[in-house]
Write an enzyme that holds these catalytic residues in place. Structure first.
Site, mmCIF file in Angstrom:
data_model
loop_
_atom_site.group_PDB
_atom_site.id
_atom_site.type_symbol
_atom_site.label_atom_id
_atom_site.label_comp_id
_atom_site.label_asym_id
_atom_site.label_seq_id
_atom_site.Cartn_x
_atom_site.Cartn_y
_atom_site.Cartn_z
ATOM 1 N N TRP A 278 0.793 -1.239 -0.083
ATOM 2 C CA TRP A 278 0.130 -0.111 0.145
ATOM 3 C C TRP A 278 0.683 1.163 -0.066
ATOM 4 C CZ3 TRP A 278 -2.062 2.525 5.095
ATOM 5 C CH2 TRP A 278 -0.926 2.468 5.958
ATOM 6 N N ASP A 279 2.177 1.092 0.013
ATOM 7 C CA ASP A 279 3.034 2.120 0.148
ATOM 8 C C ASP A 279 2.787 3.448 -1.105
ATOM 9 O OD1 ASP A 279 3.896 -0.145 1.055
ATOM 10 O OD2 ASP A 279 6.029 0.837 1.845
ATOM 11 N N GLU A 417 0.939 -4.219 11.904
ATOM 12 C CA GLU A 417 1.271 -5.495 11.714
ATOM 13 C C GLU A 417 1.536 -6.361 12.824
ATOM 14 O OE1 GLU A 417 4.190 -5.727 8.409
ATOM 15 O OE2 GLU A 417 2.492 -5.414 7.082
ATOM 16 N N LYS A 538 3.049 -1.487 15.721
ATOM 17 C CA LYS A 538 4.350 -1.499 15.000
ATOM 18 C C LYS A 538 4.379 -0.252 14.556
ATOM 19 C CE LYS A 538 6.640 -3.308 11.065
ATOM 20 N NZ LYS A 538 6.330 -4.553 9.916
ATOM 21 N N GLN A 539 3.123 0.410 13.968
ATOM 22 C CA GLN A 539 3.149 1.736 13.294
ATOM 23 C C GLN A 539 1.735 2.414 13.497
ATOM 24 O OE1 GLN A 539 3.275 -1.170 10.044
ATOM 25 N NE2 GLN A 539 2.862 0.583 8.643
HETATM 26 C C1 BGC Z 1 5.001 -2.176 6.753
HETATM 27 C C2 BGC Z 1 3.890 -1.902 5.945
HETATM 28 C C3 BGC Z 1 4.673 -1.665 4.591
HETATM 29 C C4 BGC Z 1 5.677 -2.730 4.147
HETATM 30 C C5 BGC Z 1 6.268 -2.239 3.029
HETATM 31 C C6 BGC Z 1 6.039 -3.156 6.393
HETATM 32 O O1 BGC Z 1 7.209 -3.158 7.342
HETATM 33 O O2 BGC Z 1 4.378 -2.602 8.244
HETATM 34 O O3 BGC Z 1 3.071 -0.872 6.290
HETATM 35 O O4 BGC Z 1 3.449 -1.587 3.465
HETATM 36 O O5 BGC Z 1 6.761 -2.796 5.155
HETATM 37 O O6 BGC Z 1 6.985 -1.250 2.994
#
Ligand code: BGC
Length: 724
Positions: A278-279, A417, A538-539
């Site tokens: 989704w970046d 995540e 995590k984020q």
């Molecule tokens: C992140 C995701 C991201 C992916 C690719 C993961 O570590 O949690 O949000 O899309 O990395 O960058």
């Protein structure tokens, strides 16, 4: 793909040059981002006292997307004598760039053929062993002055070809070598066949100087579109330009003609195996306002994979289209099901594929592109169809809970995540991830708005093509309004239902014990525990909402959904989650900096500086070499472009609401809005917006709650107060 770089030399009595075998007198490596050139200077002394200087310049052409070249200048400083130069194309490469993947099969290329082209050329073709793509490379190596060359011979092995050129080097007389390479794949357009094309490109080849000239012009044009000027902060300026550079290395004009997505680690390394996540949500805003043609091409990549997404929805019993969390070539799900925890050495189940929110990202991105460009044809023929099919998916994954008289979405994972299920249960996924539900509600509403923007005929066509009815579209509005959002405490939006009941995590204790706890999931798994038990993310997850929407937009969304929204909602939730996030993804700091931009400028700047360091300082301790973090790179530029200027393209108005952090004295931007250039200058004291002369009508520019009308060539100037 094969390595086109090998170029080396040796003395008649020695081994091939190796930096480790000589005494290095001087070494300098510089990446010139202005014209996309890598320069390297090495001065060294070998075991026999011979001193030499080697200057290398390397480009991958931005103007001729099939060409790349190296120029080498070798100066014998205190010696004369015979040398041999070896120039090769190497198709025996393996994917071994990521240590934790090394146990997996890294061999992807089958050699097809090698051969010579005329006197000074070599060629190599290979095929990928699964997708059967062919790549051909042809290289031509020339020595200047030509008289220095004595003889040339060719050496071949399966998947590898080289020419050894015997030369005579004279003291203090620079010997220049040019290696230029043509690269084609069977996916390229307007070609007959890759080998034929690479051969003829090399035969028509120009000199390094000519290639460099065209390449530099292409870069200058890109910088005209994409540069961002900062006053008062040289480090930020420097890193932001590096970030723009890497974004353009991954995706720019040559992308427009290709069927490619935007991989989260750029094209720079093997991490995530080039998958698309989704970046792009962090990347497109920058492109939308600079080179929207590129966003359009990348959205078309998604559109071409709509049939696969429809199939995925059907296979799970849903309607519409369900894009997978990670995807590649044909758009099918590519997420891993097992994940190696390098700390414990254990392979653990990976259920992050349940991040259905990627679908909201795609719909959001289509709408953002449309708002920035007004590209009604794109919306009409492609964009609306994607939004509608995604809305359909959300309507079908949501189920009605009669007790609450609300719709709910279960079995999903949010952007965080770390949480993929409830502790102590086997069932996968979570109930009512707030971000997912609110985004779904937004998409369900947006689908109606997108259909309203279509002309009557196209709307009718789409209704027929997708077997849509007015009842169905009305039901989306109803479901969207009634989606459930969990809350706990005093107005805290729960990341998912039950988040507030999880245990608090001992952040200080773990920081003391481990130092870096960004990947808390791995630390806890190695201890036999699970992060699912704790209020530890995590984020950014809930906070993503404040990143994607302005407070005014969210107030509307909450009102539509029948939930309270007060001026405290944002600061209260920011405070709550700020202390419960480990920032295990580089995307997280971009979001945190953004959401603090108005309430705590100092802290926002701290997050911004840390996000800037993501790759230049490799803050995750080794992941940069596996590939850059493109979302964080583009996100930091966008933080200045939109976050600190408050720039929004919404409801046909170009909105501003600047609030520069103290260390940033001024920002200069040239943005592309609806096909025209707009100059924007923000300082701590004022905002200036100027529409170029070609702008055909008056523009509507919003500042806070007021809308101003600006004509072509006019400058709107607004005084700003220091407290924003
Ligand atoms: C992140 C995701 C991201 C992916 C690719 C993961 O570590 O949690 O949000 O899309 O990395 O960058």
């Amino acid at each position: 793909w094969p390595n086109w770089l090998p170029l080396s030399f040796r003395h008649a009595d020695g081994d091939w040059f190796d930096l480790g075998d000589v005494e290095v007198l001087e070494f300098r490596q510089a990446l010139d981002v202005r014209c996309g050139t890598l320069r390297r200077t090495v001065r060294f002394r070998d075991g026999r006292g011979r001193e030499s200087a080697l200057e290398v310049r390397r480009i991958v052409s931005m103007a001729d997307c099939h060409q790349a070249a190296i120029e080498w200048t070798l100066t014998a400083e205190n010696w004369s004598g015979p040398i041999e130069i070896r120039t090769a194309l190497d198709g025996t490469v393996r994917n071994e760039g990521v240590a934790r993947y090394r146990a997996l099969n890294g061999w992807h290329l089958e050699p097809l053929a090698t051969g010579c082209i005329g006197e000074d050329g070599i060629e190599l073709s290979v095929r990928t062993n699964q997708s059967r793509l062919t790549m051909a490379q042809a290289a031509r190596t020339r020595v200047f002055p030509a008289e220095a060359e004595r003889e040339r011979r060719t050496v071949e092995a399966p998947g590898w070809i080289a020419q050894i050129i015997a030369c005579e080097c004279r003291k203090q007389q620079p010997l220049r070598v040019e290696k230029s390479v043509a690269v084609y794949t069977s996916r390229d357009r307007a070609i007959s066949e890759p080998v034929i094309e690479s051969r003829s490109t090399i035969a028509r080849d120009s000199s390094f100087a000519e290639l460099l000239e065209r390449h530099s012009i292409a870069w200058a044009h890109l910088w005209d579109r994409c540069d961002i000027g900062l006053g008062g902060n040289d480090n930020a300026q420097f890193v932001l330009r590096l970030h723009v550079f890497h974004l353009l290395q991954t995706t720019s004009m040559s992308t427009i003609d290709l069927d490619v997505g935007v991989p989260s680690r750029g094209l720079h390394g093997e991490a995530y195996r080039g998958h698309i996540f989704w970046d792009e949500m962090f990347i497109f805003p920058l492109l939308n306002l600079r080179i929207p043609e590129v966003t359009r091409a990348l959205l078309m990549y998604r559109y071409r994979r709509l049939p696969e997404a429809r199939w995925a929805a059907r296979a799970e019993g849903y309607r519409g289209a369900m894009y997978p969390w990670q995807s590649g070539s044909n758009g099918r799900e590519e997420s891993q099901v097992l994940h190696l925890n390098p700390r414990s050495g254990r392979w653990v189940p990976d259920n992050t594929y349940r991040q259905r929110h990627v679908n909201a990202t795609i719909a959001y991105n289509v709408w953002q592109y449309y708002e920035a460009t007004g590209d009604a044809e794109f919306l009409s023929f492609y964009g609306a169809e994607m939004i509608v099919e995604i809305a359909r998916f959300w309507a079908s994954i949501a189920h009605h809970n009669p007790q609450r008289d609300r719709y709910e979405i279960h079995g999903v994972v949010g952007p965080d995540e770390f949480h993929t299920k409830y502790p102590g249960t086997e069932e996968l996924g979570l109930k009512n991830n707030a971000y997912t539900n609110i985004m779904a509600s937004w998409v369900l509403h947006c689908a109606g708005a997108a259909l309203d923007r279509l002309g009557r005929d196209r709307r009718r066509e789409l209704f027929e093509e997708l077997a849509l009815s007015d009842e169905e579209t009305a039901s989306w509005e109803e479901i969207g309004r009634k989606l459930f959002v969990p809350f706990h405490g005093e107005g805290i939006i729960s990341q998912f239902e039950g988040f507030g009941d999880l245990e608090e995590f001992d952040w200080d204790g773990y920081r003391r014990k481990h130092g870096d706890i960004q990947r808390l999931d791995r630390i806890l798994e190695a201890e036999g525990d699970t992060v699912n038990r704790y209020q530890a993310s995590k984020q950014a997850d809930v906070l993503m909402l404040f990143f994607l929407f302005s407070s005014a937009e969210l107030a509307e969304v909450f009102e539509r959904m029948g939930y309270p929204w007060t001026p405290e909602t944002i600061p209260k939730n920011v405070q709550y989650y700020l202390h419960r996030t480990s920032h295990g993804s580089t995307l997280s700091r971009v979001v945190h900096s953004w959401v603090l931009a108005r309430s705590d400028r100092e802290r926002s700047w701290g997050f911004f500086e840390r996000a800037l360091a993501s790759d230049v300082a490799d803050i995750q301790g080794g992941t940069t070499a596996e590939g850059i973090h493109l979302g964080a790179m583009a996100g930091t530029v966008d933080l200045v472009q939109r976050g600190y200027t408050g720039l929004e393209t919404r409801d046909d108005v170009l909105w501003f609401n600047p609030c520069l952090p103290e260390p940033l004295r001024e920002v200069h931007l040239r943005i592309r809005y609806r096909g025209h250039w707009v100059d924007v200058e923000v300082t701590q004291e004022r905002l200036r917006v100027r529409f170029d002369e070609t702008w055909p009508r008056t523009a509507r520019v919003g500042f806070r709650h007021e809308i101003h009308t600006v004509a072509a060539g006019e400058t709107l100037e607004i005084a700003l107060s220091p407290e924003c």
